[in-house]
Design an enzyme around this catalytic site. Structure first.
Site, PDB file in Angstrom:
ATOM      1  N   GLY A   1       0.841  -1.194   0.000  1.00  0.00           N
ATOM      2  CA  GLY A   1       0.000   0.000   0.000  1.00  0.00           C
ATOM      3  C   GLY A   1       0.877   1.244   0.000  1.00  0.00           C
TER       4      GLY A   1
ATOM      5  N   GLN B   1       2.585   9.968   2.102  1.00  0.00           N
ATOM      6  CA  GLN B   1       3.950   9.441   2.238  1.00  0.00           C
ATOM      7  C   GLN B   1       4.895   9.969   1.166  1.00  0.00           C
ATOM      8  OE1 GLN B   1       2.191   5.291   2.634  1.00  0.00           O
ATOM      9  NE2 GLN B   1       4.067   5.055   3.808  1.00  0.00           N
TER      10      GLN B   1
ATOM     11  N   HIS C   1      -2.698   7.256   7.393  1.00  0.00           N
ATOM     12  CA  HIS C   1      -1.710   8.174   6.794  1.00  0.00           C
ATOM     13  C   HIS C   1      -2.395   9.460   6.318  1.00  0.00           C
ATOM     14  CE1 HIS C   1       2.107   6.096   6.854  1.00  0.00           C
ATOM     15  NE2 HIS C   1       1.651   5.034   6.246  1.00  0.00           N
TER      16      HIS C   1
ATOM     17  N   HIS D   1      -4.619   1.265   7.737  1.00  0.00           N
ATOM     18  CA  HIS D   1      -3.265   1.834   7.837  1.00  0.00           C
ATOM     19  C   HIS D   1      -3.088   3.021   6.871  1.00  0.00           C
ATOM     20  CE1 HIS D   1       1.248   1.203   8.274  1.00  0.00           C
ATOM     21  NE2 HIS D   1       1.189   1.907   7.153  1.00  0.00           N
ATOM     22  N   GLU D   2      -3.537   2.820   5.614  1.00  0.00           N
ATOM     23  CA  GLU D   2      -3.361   3.897   4.613  1.00  0.00           C
ATOM     24  C   GLU D   2      -4.287   5.080   4.922  1.00  0.00           C
ATOM     25  OE1 GLU D   2      -0.816   3.575   2.947  1.00  0.00           O
ATOM     26  OE2 GLU D   2      -0.548   1.418   3.176  1.00  0.00           O
TER      27      GLU D   2
ATOM     28  N   CYS E   1       5.569  -0.437   7.541  1.00  0.00           N
ATOM     29  CA  CYS E   1       5.320   0.849   6.877  1.00  0.00           C
ATOM     30  C   CYS E   1       6.563   1.236   6.086  1.00  0.00           C
ATOM     31  CB  CYS E   1       4.995   1.921   7.924  1.00  0.00           C
ATOM     32  SG  CYS E   1       4.557   3.518   7.213  1.00  0.00           S
ATOM     33  N   LEU E   2       6.344   1.627   4.831  1.00  0.00           N
ATOM     34  CA  LEU E   2       7.483   2.039   3.998  1.00  0.00           C
ATOM     35  C   LEU E   2       8.118   3.316   4.545  1.00  0.00           C
ATOM     36  CD1 LEU E   2       5.876   1.297   0.504  1.00  0.00           C
ATOM     37  CD2 LEU E   2       7.538  -0.110   1.759  1.00  0.00           C
TER      38      LEU E   2
HETATM   39  O1  K1U Z   1       1.776   2.375   4.118  1.00  0.00           O
HETATM   40  C1  K1U Z   1       2.804   1.799   3.846  1.00  0.00           C
HETATM   41  O2  K1U Z   1       3.878   2.271   4.166  1.00  0.00           O
HETATM   42  C2  K1U Z   1       2.791   0.477   3.126  1.00  0.00           C
HETATM   43  C3  K1U Z   1       2.731  -0.726   4.060  1.00  0.00           C
HETATM   44  C4  K1U Z   1       1.307  -1.220   4.113  1.00  0.00           C
HETATM   45  C5  K1U Z   1       0.979  -2.201   5.200  1.00  0.00           C
HETATM   46  C6  K1U Z   1       1.641  -3.383   5.375  1.00  0.00           C
HETATM   47  C7  K1U Z   1       1.277  -4.259   6.362  1.00  0.00           C
HETATM   48  C8  K1U Z   1       0.223  -3.973   7.175  1.00  0.00           C
HETATM   49  C9  K1U Z   1      -0.433  -2.775   7.025  1.00  0.00           C
HETATM   50  C10 K1U Z   1      -0.056  -1.885   6.028  1.00  0.00           C
HETATM   51  C11 K1U Z   1       3.662  -1.790   3.521  1.00  0.00           C
HETATM   52  O3  K1U Z   1       3.530  -2.213   2.431  1.00  0.00           O
HETATM   53  S1  K1U Z   1       4.905  -2.349   4.561  1.00  0.00           S
HETATM   54  C12 K1U Z   1       5.819  -3.535   3.655  1.00  0.00           C
HETATM   55  C13 K1U Z   1       5.123  -4.790   3.312  1.00  0.00           C
HETATM   56  O4  K1U Z   1       5.101  -5.095   2.159  1.00  0.00           O
HETATM   57  C14 K1U Z   1       4.447  -5.687   4.271  1.00  0.00           C
HETATM   58  C15 K1U Z   1       4.662  -5.674   5.626  1.00  0.00           C
HETATM   59  C16 K1U Z   1       3.983  -6.529   6.485  1.00  0.00           C
HETATM   60  C17 K1U Z   1       3.073  -7.436   5.985  1.00  0.00           C
HETATM   61  C18 K1U Z   1       2.851  -7.463   4.633  1.00  0.00           C
HETATM   62  C19 K1U Z   1       3.538  -6.605   3.778  1.00  0.00           C
HETATM   63 ZN    ZN Z   2       2.550   3.224   6.205  1.00  0.00          ZN
END
Ligand code: K1U
Ligand code: ZN
Length: 171
Positions: free
Chosen positions: A46, A51, A138, A134-135, A92-93
């Site tokens: 996401g 961001q 943000h 989560h998004e 989170c990225l």
């Molecule tokens: O918002 C962001 O920074 C993106 C985030 C989204 C997210 C991942 C996991 C749970 C809630 C929201 C990411 O993509 S983090 C990296 C990722 O690919 C990931 C991390 C944990 C589980 C699955 C994917």
């Molecule tokens: Zn995030």
């Protein structure tokens, strides 16, 4: 299309509340294309416009294994949330390398505009539910680490600032 730099916590710009999109026009479609490219390149599931320092209510998501099912939500609103809760691990990225559990409603319904400006409603549970929560956080300037204890949050902040200083020294 362009890869956009992702803000890193504790950048204060991550706490900016996004404004509603007035029209889904060519500018918003170009932003969506850039967000998708940036999310795929960073291996995220996401990304919110906040961001990349664009403070408009646009998010992109793709939780598919093949990375070929993009979901675009413009001006998303949660119309219903279950009383039942789930605790899912989040990453989170903007907070690289940190993962922790956050409690969220386990199912939601969301209304949003798509890339064509059409209003859609969708139901989400599991990882999609967690990712949408989560998004959308943000977009209101909230980063998931703010759900953690002050002790954990301060440790994460120090770790991010140290990593930033080391990168700056290496440049
Ligand atoms: O918002 C962001 O920074 C993106 C985030 C989204 C997210 C991942 C996991 C749970 C809630 C929201 C990411 O993509 S983090 C990296 C990722 O690919 C990931 C991390 C944990 C589980 C699955 C994917
Ligand atoms: Zn995030």
């Amino acid at each position: 299309m362009a890869l956009l730099p992702i803000l890193v916590y504790p950048d204060p710009r991550l706490h900016t509340a996004a404004k509603p999109v007035q029209a889904v026009d060519a500018r918003i479609r170009a932003l969506v294309a850039d967000l998708l490219e940036t999310m795929y390149e960073a291996n995220g599931i996401g990304l919110a416009a906040t961001q990349v320092d664009v403070h408009e209510r646009v998010i992109v998501i793709d939780i598919s294994e093949e990375r070929n099912e993009p979901l675009v939500l413009v001006n998303p609103e949660i119309t219903w949330a279950s009383d039942e809760k789930q605790i899912g691990d989040e990453g989170c990225l903007s907070v690289p390398g940190i993962y922790d559990g956050v409690e969220r409603s386990s199912a939601i319904r969301v209304r949003a505009l798509d890339q064509q400006g059409q209003s859609r409603e969708l139901a989400a549970e599991g990882l999609l539910d967690v990712c949408i929560h989560h998004e959308m956080d943000h977009l209101r300037g909230k980063v998931f680490v703010e759900y953690l204890s002050p002790l954990k949050r301060n440790r994460i902040k120090s770790k991010m600032l140290k990593a930033r200083r080391e990168t700056e020294r290496a440049d």
